[in-house]
Motif scaffolding. Sequence first.
Motif, mmCIF file in Angstrom:
data_model
loop_
_atom_site.group_PDB
_atom_site.id
_atom_site.type_symbol
_atom_site.label_atom_id
_atom_site.label_comp_id
_atom_site.label_asym_id
_atom_site.label_seq_id
_atom_site.Cartn_x
_atom_site.Cartn_y
_atom_site.Cartn_z
ATOM 1 N N GLU A 128 0.942 -1.202 -0.396
ATOM 2 C CA GLU A 128 0.061 0.279 0.338
ATOM 3 C C GLU A 128 0.772 1.716 0.089
ATOM 4 O OE1 GLU A 128 -3.318 1.846 0.016
ATOM 5 O OE2 GLU A 128 -3.124 -0.296 -0.740
ATOM 6 N N LEU A 129 1.977 1.384 0.956
ATOM 7 C CA LEU A 129 2.353 2.148 0.693
ATOM 8 C C LEU A 129 2.827 2.950 -0.534
ATOM 9 C CD1 LEU A 129 4.140 4.731 1.862
ATOM 10 C CD2 LEU A 129 6.369 3.549 3.031
ATOM 11 N N ALA A 130 3.859 1.644 -1.130
ATOM 12 C CA ALA A 130 4.111 1.779 -2.524
ATOM 13 C C ALA A 130 3.520 2.514 -3.595
ATOM 14 C CB ALA A 130 4.865 0.450 -2.940
ATOM 15 N N PHE A 131 2.110 2.179 -3.633
ATOM 16 C CA PHE A 131 0.684 2.786 -4.640
ATOM 17 C C PHE A 131 0.321 4.169 -3.935
ATOM 18 C CE2 PHE A 131 -3.825 3.397 -4.579
ATOM 19 C CZ PHE A 131 -3.347 3.269 -6.119
ATOM 20 N N GLN A 132 0.071 3.945 -2.847
ATOM 21 C CA GLN A 132 0.499 5.564 -1.979
ATOM 22 C C GLN A 132 1.331 6.553 -2.994
ATOM 23 O OE1 GLN A 132 -2.942 6.656 -1.930
ATOM 24 N NE2 GLN A 132 -3.835 4.955 -1.304
ATOM 25 N N THR A 133 2.572 5.949 -2.544
ATOM 26 C CA THR A 133 3.394 6.988 -3.293
ATOM 27 C C THR A 133 3.720 7.346 -4.505
ATOM 28 O OG1 THR A 133 5.476 5.769 -1.219
ATOM 29 C CG2 THR A 133 6.230 6.887 -3.319
ATOM 30 N N ALA A 134 3.457 6.789 -5.315
ATOM 31 C CA ALA A 134 3.336 6.048 -6.436
ATOM 32 C C ALA A 134 1.909 7.031 -6.922
ATOM 33 C CB ALA A 134 2.716 4.754 -7.721
ATOM 34 N N ARG A 135 1.192 7.501 -6.104
ATOM 35 C CA ARG A 135 -0.335 7.858 -6.619
ATOM 36 C C ARG A 135 0.369 9.598 -6.796
ATOM 37 N NH1 ARG A 135 -5.740 9.448 -5.364
ATOM 38 N NH2 ARG A 135 -5.203 8.763 -3.725
ATOM 39 N N LYS A 136 0.620 9.723 -5.248
ATOM 40 C CA LYS A 136 0.263 10.954 -4.716
ATOM 41 C C LYS A 136 1.791 11.824 -4.885
ATOM 42 C CE LYS A 136 -3.168 10.064 -1.702
ATOM 43 N NZ LYS A 136 -3.623 9.346 0.353
ATOM 44 N N SER A 137 3.483 11.446 -4.503
ATOM 45 C CA SER A 137 4.460 12.013 -4.216
ATOM 46 C C SER A 137 4.788 13.006 -5.459
ATOM 47 C CB SER A 137 5.578 10.839 -3.895
ATOM 48 O OG SER A 137 5.531 10.238 -5.247
ATOM 49 N N GLY A 138 3.853 13.271 -6.172
ATOM 50 C CA GLY A 138 3.988 13.832 -7.366
ATOM 51 C C GLY A 138 4.333 13.659 -8.312
ATOM 52 N N GLN A 139 4.082 13.798 -9.767
ATOM 53 C CA GLN A 139 5.193 12.651 -10.732
ATOM 54 C C GLN A 139 4.803 14.680 -12.369
ATOM 55 O OE1 GLN A 139 3.088 13.085 -14.305
ATOM 56 N NE2 GLN A 139 0.820 13.654 -13.110
ATOM 57 N N TYR A 140 5.675 14.231 -13.137
ATOM 58 C CA TYR A 140 5.854 15.461 -13.992
ATOM 59 C C TYR A 140 6.630 15.334 -15.219
ATOM 60 C CZ TYR A 140 7.773 17.533 -9.401
ATOM 61 O OH TYR A 140 7.247 17.819 -7.579
ATOM 62 N N ARG A 141 4.953 14.133 -15.636
ATOM 63 C CA ARG A 141 5.103 13.898 -16.638
ATOM 64 C C ARG A 141 3.633 13.625 -17.662
ATOM 65 N NH1 ARG A 141 9.120 8.347 -17.494
ATOM 66 N NH2 ARG A 141 11.011 9.872 -17.320
ATOM 67 N N HIS A 142 2.731 13.446 -16.754
ATOM 68 C CA HIS A 142 1.260 13.097 -17.645
ATOM 69 C C HIS A 142 0.400 14.539 -16.903
ATOM 70 C CE1 HIS A 142 3.138 8.874 -17.913
ATOM 71 N NE2 HIS A 142 3.505 9.378 -16.598
ATOM 72 N N SER A 143 0.396 14.758 -18.161
ATOM 73 C CA SER A 143 -0.161 16.541 -17.673
ATOM 74 C C SER A 143 -1.555 16.984 -17.130
ATOM 75 C CB SER A 143 0.353 18.019 -18.474
ATOM 76 O OG SER A 143 -0.301 17.502 -19.588
ATOM 77 N N ASP A 144 -2.130 15.106 -18.185
ATOM 78 C CA ASP A 144 -4.330 15.387 -17.257
ATOM 79 C C ASP A 144 -3.864 14.458 -16.302
ATOM 80 O OD1 ASP A 144 -2.996 13.094 -18.800
ATOM 81 O OD2 ASP A 144 -3.888 13.485 -20.880
ATOM 82 N N GLY A 145 -2.818 14.337 -15.862
ATOM 83 C CA GLY A 145 -2.871 12.635 -14.666
ATOM 84 C C GLY A 145 -3.361 13.961 -13.054
ATOM 85 N N VAL A 146 -3.026 12.903 -12.083
ATOM 86 C CA VAL A 146 -3.157 13.109 -10.703
ATOM 87 C C VAL A 146 -1.821 13.571 -10.301
ATOM 88 C CG1 VAL A 146 -5.690 12.462 -10.630
ATOM 89 C CG2 VAL A 146 -3.280 10.534 -9.622
ATOM 90 N N PHE A 147 -2.082 14.235 -9.682
ATOM 91 C CA PHE A 147 -0.904 14.977 -8.803
ATOM 92 C C PHE A 147 0.083 15.405 -9.802
ATOM 93 C CE2 PHE A 147 -3.210 12.126 -5.667
ATOM 94 C CZ PHE A 147 -3.817 12.903 -4.879
ATOM 95 N N PHE A 148 -0.045 15.700 -10.514
ATOM 96 C CA PHE A 148 1.245 16.517 -11.229
ATOM 97 C C PHE A 148 2.066 17.445 -11.300
ATOM 98 C CE2 PHE A 148 1.685 19.777 -15.761
ATOM 99 C CZ PHE A 148 2.539 18.442 -15.612
ATOM 100 N N GLY A 149 3.267 18.338 -11.488
ATOM 101 C CA GLY A 149 4.017 18.861 -10.328
ATOM 102 C C GLY A 149 4.172 20.047 -11.270
ATOM 103 N N GLY A 150 3.257 19.660 -12.642
ATOM 104 C CA GLY A 150 3.867 20.894 -13.901
ATOM 105 C C GLY A 150 5.433 20.619 -14.262
#
Length: 361
Positions: free
Chosen positions: A174-196
């Motif tokens: 579960e921690l790996a999933f929540q980290t993947a989903r919520k920690s921030g991502q910078y590639r997918h502009s139409d995705g969740v938790f997109f950091g810009g």
Amino acid sequence: MNIREDILADVSASFSETYFEAREKLLDRAGSVSSYESPARGPADERLFTDVAWFGDPDAQHVGVLISGTHGVEGYCGSAGQIDWIRGGGPASLLPGQAMLMVHALNPYGFAWDRRVTQEGCDLNRNFIDFSKPIPHNQGYDELAEHLVPQELEGPTFEASETAIAKFREERGELAFQTARKSGQYRHSDGVFFGGFGPSHSRVTLERIAEEFDLKSRGLVVIADAHTGLGPFGYGELQTEQCSGVSGYERALAMFGRSVTSPDLGTSTSVLVNGSIDEFWERLLGGRHVYVALEFGTFDPENGRRVLREDHWLAKNPGTDASTASAIRRRIREHYDPRSPDWREMVLWRSRQVHRQMFEG
């Protein structure tokens, strides 16, 4: 009037049903306000603003900062706390050498549209990385990107995405999933938790505010940034961020007491995140600042996953029929702003405690 009737009257006076009502309440009570216009427009093409008010000694060395609306739709809670502080005599309680800086609706687009993101589709609390350096890579998100915001919200494609997510959670934890989903991502502009892909307009606005109010020269700046959506219903958790490290946690602990949590210690309901707003304060002030995210719990995390999935799906499908779109908007609003008297009462009580501790500390 008894105490409960008093606070319920304060709830009614401080909470708002729209961004525009919240802004009007602030402007009516704050006196002199500096307004920073957004390039975004409201649902009926209205102008949108981040409004800033300074209370107290203009040369104060000890400055509190109250921020609402970092995550747009979460701004109802933070705005209510700000208005309640003014209504409750907060400005008159300031001592010589103290001041309060109020930043209302840092992300006015998200506030006005009941979205968590900025007009760029950016999670503002993932946008404060140093874009001149290598961008954090979120491999887990890359693997799940097509499933976290699937092409459809029902049917075989949706079910396949849910199966893929369940498999990831089972195999990685579960921690790996929540980290993947919520920690921030910078590639997918139409995705969740997109950091810009670069600094958002709201980030630039905060940087302007800090410069124009000369926060870098102050002796101590204490920031309380109001959020909603994580933790037990109505409880206001005081979260510190990893970028300030253990020393930042210890400064907050000394000021606010043992309810302060830390991702470094594993006591926070939040995972470690990249590009949080505290990265800005750490770069600006280092050990001369104390930052806490005042996070009020609402509903089950899986409900949060659903409403964000729907919100981003709707943004990718602007031709969706009006009734479906309206239902999606209602659900995300309710998750981040439960409009029940008990939740709102808890928000005001905890906000008052935190605001008092800021200056007692």
